[in-house]
Design a protein around this motif. Structure first.
Motif, short mmCIF file in Angstrom:
data_model
loop_
_atom_site.label_atom_id
_atom_site.label_comp_id
_atom_site.label_asym_id
_atom_site.label_seq_id
_atom_site.Cartn_x
_atom_site.Cartn_y
_atom_site.Cartn_z
N TYR A 71 0.81 -1.22 0.00
CA TYR A 71 0.00 0.00 0.00
C TYR A 71 0.85 1.27 0.00
CZ TYR A 71 -3.44 3.46 1.43
OH TYR A 71 -4.23 4.58 1.49
N TYR A 72 1.78 1.40 0.94
CA TYR A 72 2.49 2.66 1.14
C TYR A 72 3.58 2.92 0.10
CZ TYR A 72 0.01 3.29 5.47
OH TYR A 72 -0.98 3.48 6.39
N PHE A 73 4.12 1.89 -0.52
CA PHE A 73 5.15 2.08 -1.54
C PHE A 73 4.61 1.94 -2.95
CE2 PHE A 73 7.71 1.32 2.19
CZ PHE A 73 8.81 2.12 1.99
N ASP A 74 3.30 1.88 -3.09
CA ASP A 74 2.66 1.68 -4.41
C ASP A 74 3.34 0.54 -5.17
OD1 ASP A 74 0.79 3.69 -4.09
OD2 ASP A 74 2.19 5.23 -4.78
N PHE A 75 3.46 -0.57 -4.48
CA PHE A 75 4.23 -1.70 -5.01
C PHE A 75 3.66 -2.20 -6.33
CE2 PHE A 75 5.55 -6.13 -5.22
CZ PHE A 75 6.90 -6.02 -4.96
#
Length: 173
Positions: A71-75
């Motif tokens: 989610y947070y690193f737009d993986f």
């Protein structure tokens, strides 16, 4: 009720790790043989084996960390953009990862669940080294492909994703 059984009439349906048959009757403590047992032996007989929990704090941590990295690193967005640049490294890593996962699912789903083979690594000794080698090669390919996106964070992020997937797959068997 079964004759002579004073406990629960239904057998336990949970499989206790790899320590016994799928349907298991509750065990009642047995007295020491010929009355010569020590106190330690009699208390050891009274203890029952508790099944291992598949979802524990350690597994939940890695699964939640993997979700957070996604989610947070737009993986997924970054992997999609890297794939759209026609990266040979991503294609090679994807093929190797598919081979690794097919060996893993063959071991878990087919050999263990369908055929009932618990020690498949003894009967098929080449499966584990093949899966390990293909996974390491896939990890190298993915690190090379995603290095321009996250640089030094790439191995850490991929390791967190790997541990999350491993813990998620370990819930299967």
């Amino acid at each position: 009720m079964e004759p002579g059984g004073g406990g629960d009439a239904l057998p336990r349906l949970r499989r206790p790790g790899r320590r016994g048959p799928e349907l298991r009757e509750p065990q009642e403590p047995q007295p020491p043989v010929r009355g010569g047992g020590t106190a330690e032996e009699s208390t050891a007989v009274e203890k029952t084996i508790r099944p291992l929990n598949r979802l524990n704090i350690h597994s939940a941590f890695w699964i939640l960390a993997s979700i957070a990295v996604t989610y947070y690193f737009d993986f997924l967005k970054n992997v999609k953009e890297t794939m759209q640049t026609d990266s040979w490294w991503v294609s090679c890593g994807t093929c190797l990862m598919a081979a690794c996962l097919s060996v893993a699912f063959y071991c878990i789903l087919y050999l263990e669940w369908y055929c009932g083979i618990q020690d498949y690594d003894e009967q098929y000794p080449a499966l584990i080294p093949v899966a390990t080698a293909t996974f390491i090669a896939a990890a190298v390919c993915f690190n090379v492909a995603l290095w321009p996106v996250w640089s030094f964070f790439t191995p850490v992020l991929l390791f967190i994703q790997f541990m999350g997937i491993v813990m998620l797959v370990s819930l299967l068997g």
